[in-house]
Motif scaffolding. Structure first.
Motif, PDB file in Angstrom:
ATOM      1  N   SER A 255      39.689 -58.521 -30.349  1.00 55.58           N
ATOM      2  CA  SER A 255      40.027 -57.319 -31.112  1.00 55.58           C
ATOM      3  C   SER A 255      38.788 -56.649 -31.700  1.00 55.58           C
ATOM      4  O   SER A 255      38.802 -55.441 -31.976  1.00 55.58           O
ATOM      5  CB  SER A 255      41.006 -57.667 -32.232  1.00 55.58           C
ATOM      6  N   ALA A 256      37.712 -57.421 -31.883  1.00 49.98           N
ATOM      7  CA  ALA A 256      36.491 -56.864 -32.465  1.00 49.98           C
ATOM      8  C   ALA A 256      35.603 -56.172 -31.434  1.00 49.98           C
ATOM      9  O   ALA A 256      34.596 -55.566 -31.793  1.00 49.98           O
ATOM     10  CB  ALA A 256      35.687 -57.966 -33.158  1.00 49.98           C
ATOM     11  N   PHE A 257      35.966 -56.255 -30.162  1.00 49.94           N
ATOM     12  CA  PHE A 257      35.124 -55.690 -29.098  1.00 49.94           C
ATOM     13  C   PHE A 257      35.435 -54.216 -28.863  1.00 49.94           C
ATOM     14  O   PHE A 257      36.581 -53.783 -28.976  1.00 49.94           O
ATOM     15  CB  PHE A 257      35.333 -56.464 -27.798  1.00 49.94           C
ATOM     16  N   SER A 258      34.391 -53.460 -28.519  1.00 46.82           N
ATOM     17  CA  SER A 258      34.564 -52.070 -28.087  1.00 46.82           C
ATOM     18  C   SER A 258      33.753 -51.847 -26.824  1.00 46.82           C
ATOM     19  O   SER A 258      32.583 -52.250 -26.748  1.00 46.82           O
ATOM     20  CB  SER A 258      34.094 -51.091 -29.168  1.00 46.82           C
ATOM     21  N   ASN A 259      34.349 -51.193 -25.829  1.00 43.41           N
ATOM     22  CA  ASN A 259      33.626 -50.903 -24.593  1.00 43.41           C
ATOM     23  C   ASN A 259      33.002 -49.520 -24.611  1.00 43.41           C
ATOM     24  O   ASN A 259      32.610 -48.998 -23.576  1.00 43.41           O
ATOM     25  CB  ASN A 259      34.542 -51.052 -23.370  1.00 43.41           C
ATOM     26  N   THR A 260      32.876 -48.932 -25.809  1.00 46.49           N
ATOM     27  CA  THR A 260      32.186 -47.654 -25.961  1.00 46.49           C
ATOM     28  C   THR A 260      31.112 -47.779 -27.038  1.00 46.49           C
ATOM     29  O   THR A 260      31.148 -48.682 -27.878  1.00 46.49           O
ATOM     30  CB  THR A 260      33.155 -46.521 -26.341  1.00 46.49           C
TER      31      THR A 260
ATOM     32  N   ASN B 262      23.977 -53.423 -34.776  1.00 45.04           N
ATOM     33  CA  ASN B 262      24.505 -54.782 -34.821  1.00 45.04           C
ATOM     34  C   ASN B 262      25.855 -54.896 -34.127  1.00 45.04           C
ATOM     35  O   ASN B 262      26.115 -55.875 -33.422  1.00 45.04           O
ATOM     36  CB  ASN B 262      24.605 -55.248 -36.273  1.00 45.04           C
ATOM     37  N   LEU B 263      26.732 -53.902 -34.313  1.00 41.86           N
ATOM     38  CA  LEU B 263      28.028 -53.947 -33.651  1.00 41.86           C
ATOM     39  C   LEU B 263      27.872 -53.824 -32.139  1.00 41.86           C
ATOM     40  O   LEU B 263      28.540 -54.531 -31.370  1.00 41.86           O
ATOM     41  CB  LEU B 263      28.935 -52.837 -34.178  1.00 41.86           C
ATOM     42  N   ASP B 264      26.993 -52.932 -31.708  1.00 38.24           N
ATOM     43  CA  ASP B 264      26.761 -52.799 -30.267  1.00 38.24           C
ATOM     44  C   ASP B 264      26.125 -54.059 -29.690  1.00 38.24           C
ATOM     45  O   ASP B 264      26.439 -54.462 -28.568  1.00 38.24           O
ATOM     46  CB  ASP B 264      25.878 -51.576 -29.979  1.00 38.24           C
ATOM     47  N   LEU B 265      25.236 -54.690 -30.466  1.00 41.99           N
ATOM     48  CA  LEU B 265      24.638 -55.954 -30.013  1.00 41.99           C
ATOM     49  C   LEU B 265      25.721 -57.012 -29.813  1.00 41.99           C
ATOM     50  O   LEU B 265      25.713 -57.735 -28.804  1.00 41.99           O
ATOM     51  CB  LEU B 265      23.611 -56.440 -31.033  1.00 41.99           C
ATOM     52  N   ASN B 266      26.664 -57.102 -30.737  1.00 45.13           N
ATOM     53  CA  ASN B 266      27.770 -58.051 -30.579  1.00 45.13           C
ATOM     54  C   ASN B 266      28.599 -57.749 -29.340  1.00 45.13           C
ATOM     55  O   ASN B 266      29.059 -58.668 -28.642  1.00 45.13           O
ATOM     56  CB  ASN B 266      28.655 -58.037 -31.821  1.00 45.13           C
TER      57      ASN B 266
ATOM     58  N   LEU C 148      19.387 -54.915 -26.947  1.00 51.42           N
ATOM     59  CA  LEU C 148      20.629 -54.574 -26.266  1.00 51.42           C
ATOM     60  C   LEU C 148      20.395 -54.380 -24.773  1.00 51.42           C
ATOM     61  O   LEU C 148      21.200 -54.805 -23.950  1.00 51.42           O
ATOM     62  CB  LEU C 148      21.238 -53.309 -26.872  1.00 51.42           C
ATOM     63  N   VAL C 149      19.261 -53.744 -24.442  1.00 44.77           N
ATOM     64  CA  VAL C 149      18.924 -53.548 -23.033  1.00 44.77           C
ATOM     65  C   VAL C 149      18.797 -54.902 -22.334  1.00 44.77           C
ATOM     66  O   VAL C 149      19.292 -55.099 -21.216  1.00 44.77           O
ATOM     67  CB  VAL C 149      17.615 -52.746 -22.891  1.00 44.77           C
ATOM     68  N   GLY C 150      18.149 -55.859 -23.011  1.00 38.68           N
ATOM     69  CA  GLY C 150      17.986 -57.180 -22.417  1.00 38.68           C
ATOM     70  C   GLY C 150      19.313 -57.857 -22.138  1.00 38.68           C
ATOM     71  O   GLY C 150      19.522 -58.415 -21.052  1.00 38.68           O
ATOM     72  N   LEU C 151      20.247 -57.804 -23.105  1.00 40.84           N
ATOM     73  CA  LEU C 151      21.548 -58.430 -22.888  1.00 40.84           C
ATOM     74  C   LEU C 151      22.330 -57.717 -21.795  1.00 40.84           C
ATOM     75  O   LEU C 151      23.026 -58.355 -20.995  1.00 40.84           O
ATOM     76  CB  LEU C 151      22.356 -58.439 -24.184  1.00 40.84           C
ATOM     77  N   ALA C 152      22.233 -56.384 -21.745  1.00 46.35           N
ATOM     78  CA  ALA C 152      22.960 -55.626 -20.725  1.00 46.35           C
ATOM     79  C   ALA C 152      22.497 -56.016 -19.327  1.00 46.35           C
ATOM     80  O   ALA C 152      23.321 -56.293 -18.431  1.00 46.35           O
ATOM     81  CB  ALA C 152      22.768 -54.129 -20.951  1.00 46.35           C
ATOM     82  N   TYR C 153      21.184 -56.060 -19.103  1.00 43.15           N
ATOM     83  CA  TYR C 153      20.682 -56.393 -17.771  1.00 43.15           C
ATOM     84  C   TYR C 153      20.848 -57.875 -17.445  1.00 43.15           C
ATOM     85  O   TYR C 153      21.071 -58.239 -16.281  1.00 43.15           O
ATOM     86  CB  TYR C 153      19.216 -55.977 -17.637  1.00 43.15           C
ATOM     87  N   ALA C 154      20.755 -58.747 -18.454  1.00 43.82           N
ATOM     88  CA  ALA C 154      20.995 -60.172 -18.206  1.00 43.82           C
ATOM     89  C   ALA C 154      22.442 -60.393 -17.786  1.00 43.82           C
ATOM     90  O   ALA C 154      22.727 -61.156 -16.847  1.00 43.82           O
ATOM     91  CB  ALA C 154      20.669 -60.987 -19.451  1.00 43.82           C
ATOM     92  N   ALA C 155      23.365 -59.720 -18.469  1.00 42.65           N
ATOM     93  CA  ALA C 155      24.778 -59.818 -18.080  1.00 42.65           C
ATOM     94  C   ALA C 155      24.985 -59.274 -16.676  1.00 42.65           C
ATOM     95  O   ALA C 155      25.721 -59.854 -15.868  1.00 42.65           O
ATOM     96  CB  ALA C 155      25.644 -59.057 -19.083  1.00 42.65           C
ATOM     97  N   ALA C 156      24.327 -58.165 -16.371  1.00 41.50           N
ATOM     98  CA  ALA C 156      24.461 -57.572 -15.046  1.00 41.50           C
ATOM     99  C   ALA C 156      23.948 -58.512 -13.958  1.00 41.50           C
ATOM    100  O   ALA C 156      24.534 -58.600 -12.868  1.00 41.50           O
ATOM    101  CB  ALA C 156      23.704 -56.245 -14.985  1.00 41.50           C
ATOM    102  N   CYS C 157      22.856 -59.221 -14.252  1.00 42.16           N
ATOM    103  CA  CYS C 157      22.332 -60.183 -13.273  1.00 42.16           C
ATOM    104  C   CYS C 157      23.349 -61.285 -12.992  1.00 42.16           C
ATOM    105  O   CYS C 157      23.526 -61.703 -11.841  1.00 42.16           O
ATOM    106  CB  CYS C 157      21.019 -60.777 -13.778  1.00 42.16           C
ATOM    107  N   ARG C 158      24.031 -61.758 -14.034  1.00 43.51           N
ATOM    108  CA  ARG C 158      25.057 -62.783 -13.826  1.00 43.51           C
ATOM    109  C   ARG C 158      26.262 -62.207 -13.085  1.00 43.51           C
ATOM    110  O   ARG C 158      26.849 -62.866 -12.214  1.00 43.51           O
ATOM    111  CB  ARG C 158      25.490 -63.368 -15.173  1.00 43.51           C
ATOM    112  N   ILE C 159      26.634 -60.989 -13.421  1.00 38.74           N
ATOM    113  CA  ILE C 159      27.751 -60.330 -12.738  1.00 38.74           C
ATOM    114  C   ILE C 159      27.448 -60.192 -11.248  1.00 38.74           C
ATOM    115  O   ILE C 159      28.286 -60.492 -10.389  1.00 38.74           O
ATOM    116  CB  ILE C 159      28.021 -58.950 -13.377  1.00 38.74           C
ATOM    117  N   ASP C 160      26.241 -59.763 -10.931  1.00 42.47           N
ATOM    118  CA  ASP C 160      25.850 -59.607  -9.533  1.00 42.47           C
ATOM    119  C   ASP C 160      25.767 -60.964  -8.841  1.00 42.47           C
ATOM    120  O   ASP C 160      26.200 -61.118  -7.693  1.00 42.47           O
ATOM    121  CB  ASP C 160      24.499 -58.894  -9.457  1.00 42.47           C
ATOM    122  N   GLN C 161      25.238 -61.952  -9.536  1.00 48.56           N
ATOM    123  CA  GLN C 161      25.106 -63.295  -8.971  1.00 48.56           C
ATOM    124  C   GLN C 161      26.473 -63.861  -8.579  1.00 48.56           C
ATOM    125  O   GLN C 161      26.593 -64.569  -7.576  1.00 48.56           O
ATOM    126  CB  GLN C 161      24.427 -64.198 -10.005  1.00 48.56           C
ATOM    127  N   ASN C 162      27.485 -63.510  -9.350  1.00 53.06           N
ATOM    128  CA  ASN C 162      28.832 -64.017  -9.094  1.00 53.06           C
ATOM    129  C   ASN C 162      29.676 -63.091  -8.230  1.00 53.06           C
ATOM    130  O   ASN C 162      30.857 -63.369  -7.986  1.00 53.06           O
ATOM    131  CB  ASN C 162      29.540 -64.280 -10.421  1.00 53.06           C
TER     132      ASN C 162
END
Length: 373
Positions: free
Chosen positions: A32-37, A43-47, A91-105
């Motif tokens: 419920s605390a997440f937002s996709n925008t 800090n909220l965007d980092l979370n 935030l950029v680091g987390l976004a691209y790290a997540a993307a690398c895992r998404i692509d890997q899978n």
């Protein structure tokens, strides 16, 4: 599973103080605390980006697919000018790290590619707080070290994609430069000085013998060992990103190693016998006319805890080892309950800092996600 220590426990116990096991709860992007925008709140965007990374790293197909969609939406809703603002590299680091895992899978999508290309086009410099200064109680170390993971993981993403869209060597060099600039901003003070010497009168080589010099980490108007030492989590994350892009960067330079160890010793000096930060951190660089300093809690006004870090393994592999004789920042001292990780939690110490202080500083160090040099 990347959320260690709690996965097995959660099979037997359901507690509000434990991190939910992935199989027992909804994906983090369904919290419920997440937002996709975009929220226009660092800090909220980092979370939000941290929750996306948790799902991308989950090995749960439902969550991995949801992470891809959420990441594309979150990035696409963010104005381009934002990425070059102060501290956005985290935030950029987390976004691209997540993307690398998404692509890997196998869950990458054209919409995610396009969104990340837009980040690349506007993340061209590291935002600065121009009110900071090395010799002050508001230092500039975080400006650079927080920005470094953004370039590192960006280079890893484009390496994975084999994409001529970008210049990988430029991104990698930007990450290396940011590390160098950040370490150069660390204040080193020799215990002996000459009249007219600046406050930060030492060099990295002076730290080789701790009786000669020390690091002085100041932020929020006081000494904060949680500032200097804590930023080693960003350095660790940067090295992970560079290595994920097959950039052979396994260790720091000799001077950077000395500074990293100096920051750990500074942390150890201000941890009490109970393993928590003490309350004897100066609130000024120099004493007043009567020779007195003000003193405050060493975790600063945000109330950082010495139990929030798991850096021993990273120090062993990247920074020449954790100095002996004090807090080791290891599994025995780490306390996950210091972070709010429930579906409704979205505070300063929630998923964003948990991912940096634990997942990317311990779990991905001892259990690498990207191998194959």
């Amino acid at each position: 599973m990347s959320l260690k220590k709690t996965a097995l426990l959660s099979l037997c116990v359901v507690s509000m103080f434990l991190i939910p096991a992935r199989g027992a709860y909804a994906c983090r992007v369904n919290d419920s605390a997440f937002s996709n925008t975009w929220r226009n709140d660092l800090n909220l965007d980092l979370n939000d980006y941290a929750r996306i990374l948790v799902d991308a790293d989950s090995n749960d197909p439902t969550c991995e697919s949801a992470a891809a969609s959420a990441l594309a939406s979150k990035v696409s809703s963010t104005p381009g000018y934002v990425w070059s603002q102060w501290l956005q590299g985290a935030l950029v680091g987390l976004a691209y790290a997540a993307a690398c895992r998404i692509d890997q899978n196998g869950y990458d999508t054209p919409s995610l590619d396009a969104a990340l290309n837009a980040v690349h086009d506007t993340y061209w410099t590291i935002g600065r707080d121009f009110s900071c200064a090395k010799e002050s109680t508001n230092q500039c170390v975080d400006d650079f070290l927080v920005g470094a993971p953004g370039y590192a993981w960006e280079s890893a993403w484009y390496w994975r994609k084999g994409n001529p869209y970008t210049d990988l060597s430029w991104q990698q060099q930007q990450a290396i430069n940011a590390l160098g600039d950040g370490f150069n901003e660390v204040c080193i003070q020799k215990f002996t000085s000459n009249p007219g010497d600046p406050y930060c009168n030492g060099t990295a080589s002076d730290l080789e013998n701790p009786i000669n010099a020390r690091t002085n980490s100041f932020n929020h108007g006081q000494r904060m060992p949680s500032y200097g030492y804590g930023l080693m989590t960003s350095v660790t994350n940067t090295v992970l990103g560079l290595n994920a892009g097959r950039y052979p960067f396994p260790s720091m330079t000799g001077e950077q190693t000395e500074i990293a160890r100096g920051l750990a010793r500074e942390m150890q000096l201000y941890v009490d016998p109970n393993g928590e930060f003490s309350s004897d951190c100066e609130t000024s660089l120099r004493p007043d006319a009567n020779g007195n300093f003000g003193f405050s809690y060493c975790g600063g006004p945000d109330n950082y805890s010495a139990h929030m870090y798991e850096l021993k393994e990273a120090y062993n592999s990247m920074f020449g080892g954790m100095p002996a004789g004090g807090s080791q920042g290891d599994l025995s001292s780490f306390d996950a309950s210091k972070f709010g990780l429930q579906p409704t939690d979205n505070g300063f110490f929630s998923w964003g800092r948990y991912i940096y202080y634990d997942t990317m500083s311990y779990d991905w160090v001892v259990n690498p996600r990207f191998t194959g040099f």
